[in-house]
Design a protein around this motif. Sequence first.
Motif, PDB file in Angstrom:
ATOM      1  N   GLN A  31      43.905  37.529  42.714  1.00 33.48           N
ATOM      2  CA  GLN A  31      45.127  38.246  43.126  1.00 33.48           C
ATOM      3  C   GLN A  31      44.896  39.754  43.121  1.00 33.48           C
ATOM      4  O   GLN A  31      45.341  40.453  44.035  1.00 33.48           O
ATOM      5  CB  GLN A  31      46.271  37.917  42.157  1.00 33.48           C
ATOM      6  N   TYR A  32      44.193  40.222  42.098  1.00 31.53           N
ATOM      7  CA  TYR A  32      43.961  41.670  41.998  1.00 31.53           C
ATOM      8  C   TYR A  32      43.093  42.150  43.161  1.00 31.53           C
ATOM      9  O   TYR A  32      43.403  43.151  43.814  1.00 31.53           O
ATOM     10  CB  TYR A  32      43.294  42.008  40.666  1.00 31.53           C
ATOM     11  N   LEU A  33      42.028  41.406  43.417  1.00 34.04           N
ATOM     12  CA  LEU A  33      41.117  41.821  44.486  1.00 34.04           C
ATOM     13  C   LEU A  33      41.788  41.776  45.856  1.00 34.04           C
ATOM     14  O   LEU A  33      41.426  42.527  46.755  1.00 34.04           O
ATOM     15  CB  LEU A  33      39.868  40.924  44.487  1.00 34.04           C
ATOM     16  N   ARG A  34      42.780  40.923  46.007  1.00 30.69           N
ATOM     17  CA  ARG A  34      43.457  40.801  47.303  1.00 30.69           C
ATOM     18  C   ARG A  34      44.745  41.603  47.355  1.00 30.69           C
ATOM     19  O   ARG A  34      45.502  41.500  48.327  1.00 30.69           O
ATOM     20  CB  ARG A  34      43.747  39.324  47.580  1.00 30.69           C
ATOM     21  N   GLY A  35      44.994  42.392  46.286  1.00 34.62           N
ATOM     22  CA  GLY A  35      46.189  43.245  46.262  1.00 34.62           C
ATOM     23  C   GLY A  35      47.475  42.446  46.262  1.00 34.62           C
ATOM     24  O   GLY A  35      48.482  42.886  46.829  1.00 34.62           O
TER      25      GLY A  35
END
Lengths: 215, 250
Positions: B18-22
């Motif tokens: 989720q973090y890497l995909r914003g």
Amino acid sequence: MAFYRHICYFSCMKLFVRSSKSTDRPKWEDDRLLRSWREEDDRRSFDVLYDRYVHLVYGACRKYLDDTEACRDATMQVFNALLEYPTDKPIRSLPNWLYTTARNTCISLLRDPSAKVVLEPEENYFEKNADGFMENEALTRLLNKEHPHLLDLLPEAMQQLEDGQRQCLKLFFFDGKSYLDISQETGFTLKQVKSYLQNGKRNLGIILKRQRDEG
Amino acid sequence: MKTTFKERSCLSQRELRQYLRGKMTKQQQHAVEHHLLDCPLCAHAVDGLEKAEAAGQLEQELSEAGALSKRAGRKVYRRTWMNWAAAAALIVLALFSVWQYRAATVHERLFVEYFSAAPPNYLALRSAQPGNALEGKEELQKALEFYQDGAFEASLPHFSLHLEAYPEDDQAYFLLANALLGARRSERAAHFFRQLQEDPPAGSTAEDIRWYLALALIEQEDTTAALQLLQELSASSYSEQALELRQALE
């Protein structure tokens, strides 16, 4: 007869404890899982730890190595090292231990010419970065557990930081901005933002500790 | 302000994705980034997997890393497997030891049940001819004192010293062999009994010697040889005991 009743009771209790133990493991802290694995040879506890960290260890190796196959090998080596790690040696922080072992594994792979692994070009200086994290963790511990009153000294301590660091720390800690927000707002690159935050937090810790020691 | 330095645990695979995909809220993203400042493992993992995400390979690489778990699991299972194998080996060893112990116990029990040291004939001689048989033989006297008290081990050196002085005293040899048997030195005892078998000393018979030799063999757990001797004793004064022993051994 009473003897057999006791055995049945004991077996049922044991089964109950065992079943509740197995369902609870993912909720356990690292320390408890490590103890269970290392002292009681509980394989399921190791599996939980593995599932909890395998993607992070792989990712950390991926930062240093370009070859995905080498990353997978390095990841395996890290967990094998955990399996073989002497039980009488304590592991204070498993994430730090895994990181250090991953880094050392990648370094030895890079030094082995037969491994044919490729170093990520921009990460030649990764040795330098590690200490900063440890010091930042120490700052967090210092402010949370050891000397929470030092938080009151933060604004004054921040004045002693250099501009870029102070600006990024203020936006990050006080205004709750993300790395990207800060980058857009200040014009710094994302890498610079991370670096300012990293070094700024470390310097902040040094200043606060000095203030604590000076009374 | 106090929540500024709040600690949190490392990123799960879902959070990392989720973090890497914003795809996190501002608050979640900030909490993760705060953790990244403290945690080298997560920070380096994010940096490393950012490249995979940029190359559109994140899912594939994460799934391959996840598949590693099976390989690592196999290693863990191997260790558990080895534990089970070790446990099985221990059980087999324990069963074998119990079996051996039981076998040894049978021989030991039979030996203790049937062994009774031969009475010294000197005493009979002494009562018939007072003073003559033991006179001047201090070592023999001491040996017999211990022997009659059942202190066979203590009697041995005195028998030896006596036999050095009186090597022709076959009776002393016979009693020494008995004392050796009583002290559970059955191998040496058997050696003496075999020597005496050819020419039994005065006051004892070939049957006596065969009987004690059989007991020595039982003590050594040499069942076959013991059975053969017991068979030979079937028409002797030991026939009843020999039959019982044979049955017990068979």
